[in-house]
Design an enzyme around this catalytic site. Structure first.
Site, PDB file in Angstrom:
ATOM      1  CB  VAL A  44       2.528   4.723  31.592  1.00  0.00           C
ATOM      2  CG1 VAL A  44       3.527   6.144  30.795  1.00  0.00           C
ATOM      3  CG2 VAL A  44       2.884   3.907  32.406  1.00  0.00           C
ATOM      4  CB  CYS A  45      -2.044   8.422  30.271  1.00  0.00           C
ATOM      5  SG  CYS A  45      -1.651   6.719  28.593  1.00  0.00           S
ATOM      6  CB  THR A  46      -1.920   9.417  35.308  1.00  0.00           C
ATOM      7  OG1 THR A  46      -3.484   8.968  35.268  1.00  0.00           O
ATOM      8  CG2 THR A  46      -2.619  10.395  36.604  1.00  0.00           C
TER       9      THR A  46
END
Length: 220
Positions: A44-46
């Site tokens: 998700v952070c990517t």
């Protein structure tokens, strides 16, 4: 104690992907978005780091600096950037803070003071509370704080919208209604008396209720 809106954002020194910074000095007279991540190479952070790179020109227009934080070392961030570029089309074009000793995550109340261990041995689940967005004003005070769960990507278009609202309401004695977007009508602040409002808005206002006074968005 947990940080709250209008608290001074804690100052710190840290290494980032763009060199060593002292946070308050780095902000200078700008607005700032600090957004945190529980671990490098998380899915998700990517997507979020890539989207923020794409949005950076919009933040620039608003005199707003963006900076990420991940509970890993800066050397890991640089390797992660290549994945972000390849999968999202944009590599981070803003600094990302390294926090391998968890010092800043604890300082900002994202991890308990008792949290310990080498960041490299901690899992994303260990750090799952490190999913915050802080918007900080030029006065170094926290203007907005949002905490997201690990499984839900953040809405950075909404962060831009809120910055537009906060910058407008910092300059004019107005508030913005539900789902407001730039250019739409605003509300005269409750702290402004009718007599004062008549001087500011000689053309008058719409008032479906005495406490709900609606005017066009101020132009300047």
């Amino acid at each position: 104690m947990a940080l709250q809106i209008n608290d001074v954002a804690p100052d710190f020194e840290a290494d980032t992907t763009e060199g060593h910074i002292r946070f308050h000095e780095w902000i200078d007279d700008s607005w700032c978005v600090l957004f945190s991540h529980p671990k490098d190479f998380t899915p998700v952070c990517t997507t979020e780091l890539g989207y923020m790179a794409r949005l950076k020109p919009e933040f620039d227009k608003r005199n707003t600096k963006i900076i990420g934080l991940s509970v890993d070392a800066v050397t890991n961030h640089s390797k992660w950037a290549a994945d972000i570029k390849e999968t999202q089309g944009y590599a981070p074009n803003y600094p990302v803070i390294g926090d391998p000793d968890l010092r800043i995550a604890k300082l900002y109340g994202m991890l308990a003071a008792s949290a310990s261990g080498d960041a490299s041995t901690r899992t994303p689940a260990d750090n799952q509370t490190v999913r915050n967005v802080f918007v900080i004003g030029p006065d170094k005070k926290i203007k907005l704080l949002i905490v997201y769960p690990m499984t839900t990507g953040r809405n950075f278009d909404e962060v831009l919208r809120v910055i537009d609202s906060m910058q407008l309401t910092a300059k004019h004695k107005v508030a913005t209604p539900v789902n407001w977007k730039p250019g739409e009508d605003v509300i005269i602040a409750g702290s402004v008396s009718d007599d004062e409002a008549k001087k500011i808005y000689p053309q008058g206002w719409k008032a479906p209720r005495p406490y709900l006074r609606i005017v066009p968005q101020p132009k300047s």
